[in-house]
Design an enzyme around this catalytic site. Structure first.
Site, short mmCIF file in Angstrom:
data_model
loop_
_atom_site.label_atom_id
_atom_site.label_comp_id
_atom_site.label_asym_id
_atom_site.label_seq_id
_atom_site.Cartn_x
_atom_site.Cartn_y
_atom_site.Cartn_z
N LEU A 141 4.22 44.60 29.43
CA LEU A 141 4.56 45.69 30.34
C LEU A 141 5.95 46.16 29.97
O LEU A 141 6.82 45.36 29.62
CB LEU A 141 4.56 45.21 31.80
N ASP A 142 6.17 47.47 30.04
CA ASP A 142 7.50 48.01 29.80
C ASP A 142 8.50 47.37 30.75
O ASP A 142 8.14 46.95 31.87
CB ASP A 142 7.53 49.52 30.00
N LYS A 143 9.75 47.32 30.34
CA LYS A 143 10.81 46.71 31.16
C LYS A 143 10.80 47.24 32.59
O LYS A 143 10.91 46.47 33.55
CB LYS A 143 12.17 46.97 30.51
N ARG A 242 2.22 57.20 30.90
CA ARG A 242 3.41 58.04 30.95
C ARG A 242 3.20 59.36 30.20
O ARG A 242 3.61 60.42 30.67
CB ARG A 242 4.59 57.26 30.38
#
Length: 302
Positions: A141-143, A242
């Protein structure tokens, strides 16, 4: 500490404060921890020991608003199951660990940050039982994305999950807080994703011009400024949600990289991995894990 400023309480591991008046985070913490030096308080912030509502926050000048909850982890020295910073273990057995990751915590190390990551903390956690134990990354998962994430406890399990990911994973549901009012109740977007030399993903409508990405979305609630969506991924491409939200003209809140103008609306990226359902790599049982929708997503989209 003035009672007008906050409600202040402690438990065995944390200091928990409800914000009563606008303030900047460092200033607020210096008042709460008046027995500590300025450098000590800065270090606590830099180590990621402070969370605001549902995300880790390290910015000294983060603007606090009345009603927010500030939590300070008192003891970072011992990494235990209930003292992992920025995550909670949802499930663990001999083969896998499933966590709920908070926004602001890296999944894996970068050149700038080696230790304050989910992988590093879980590695220390399993090594407490046996120094030979290890943890392996299955997906990321992205930060700034929160939610459900799974790790493997062996190279064999990692490969089995990754090699059969499309079949093993039965459901991956996200929620996103996006800009603007959604007029459609549900929809489906497909494109081919490509990556620039600067690691920016973008959509192509030319068949086979990149990696095929499919996202199904459902409107949950919204107002004139923000909408809350539930998204089901039929593919798991880098930055897929996104990019697709940007394509629809409703970028994810806080996502400056992909067109958001509401960078600080909730103090984090408006993306959360809500549900992960998969077939266990050893038992073959179907398991489902969920992480509650962040309160800030719900309040902003009312």
């Amino acid at each position: 500490m003035s009672k007008k400023r906050s409600n202040y309480r402690k438990d065995a591991k944390n200091i928990i404060i409800e914000v009563k008046e606008p303030d900047e985070l460092l200033s607020f913490l210096l008042k709460v921890m008046s027995n500590r030096s300025r450098n000590s308080v800065k270090s606590i912030l830099a180590r990621g020991q402070v969370t605001i509502d549902d995300h880790i926050e390290k910015r000294f000048n983060y603007p606090l608003k009345p009603g927010q909850t500030v939590t300070i982890l008192k003891n970072k020295a011992a990494v235990k199951q209930d003292v992992l910073i920025g995550m909670q273990i949802l499930y663990e057995d001999e083969d896998i660990i499933v966590i709920n990751k908070e926004a602001g915590l890296l999944s894996i190390a970068t050149e700038k940050e080696k230790q304050q990551t989910a992988l590093h903390q879980l590695m220390k956690y399993v090594k407490r039982e046996d120094p030979e134990n290890r943890i392996f990354v299955v997906h990321r998962l992205d930060k700034d994305t929160s939610g459900v994430m799974m790790f493997a406890k062996s190279e064999h399990v990692k490969r089995k999950l990754q090699d059969n990911w499309a079949k093993a994973v039965k459901e991956r549901t996200y929620v996103a807080l996006v800009e603007g009012r959604f007029t459609e109740k549900e929809g489906y977007i497909t494109s081919w994703l490509r990556e620039t030399k600067t690691h920016l993903m973008y959509s192509s409508q030319t068949p086979n011009d990149g990696l095929l990405a499919k996202t199904r979305y459902t409107f949950i609630q919204g107002n004139a400024d923000f909408s809350l969506l539930e998204l089901n991924l039929e593919t798991g491409r880098k930055n897929q949600i996104r990019v697709h939200m940007q394509d629809l003209g409703h970028p994810v809140v806080g996502d400056k990289k992909y067109g958001s103008k509401e960078r600080d609306a909730i103090g984090r990226l408006g993306l959360h991995a809500k549900t992960l359902t998969f077939q266990h790599p050893t038992t073959n049982k179907i398991l489902t894990f969920k992480a509650d929708v962040p309160a800030s997503f719900l309040s902003k989209s009312k």
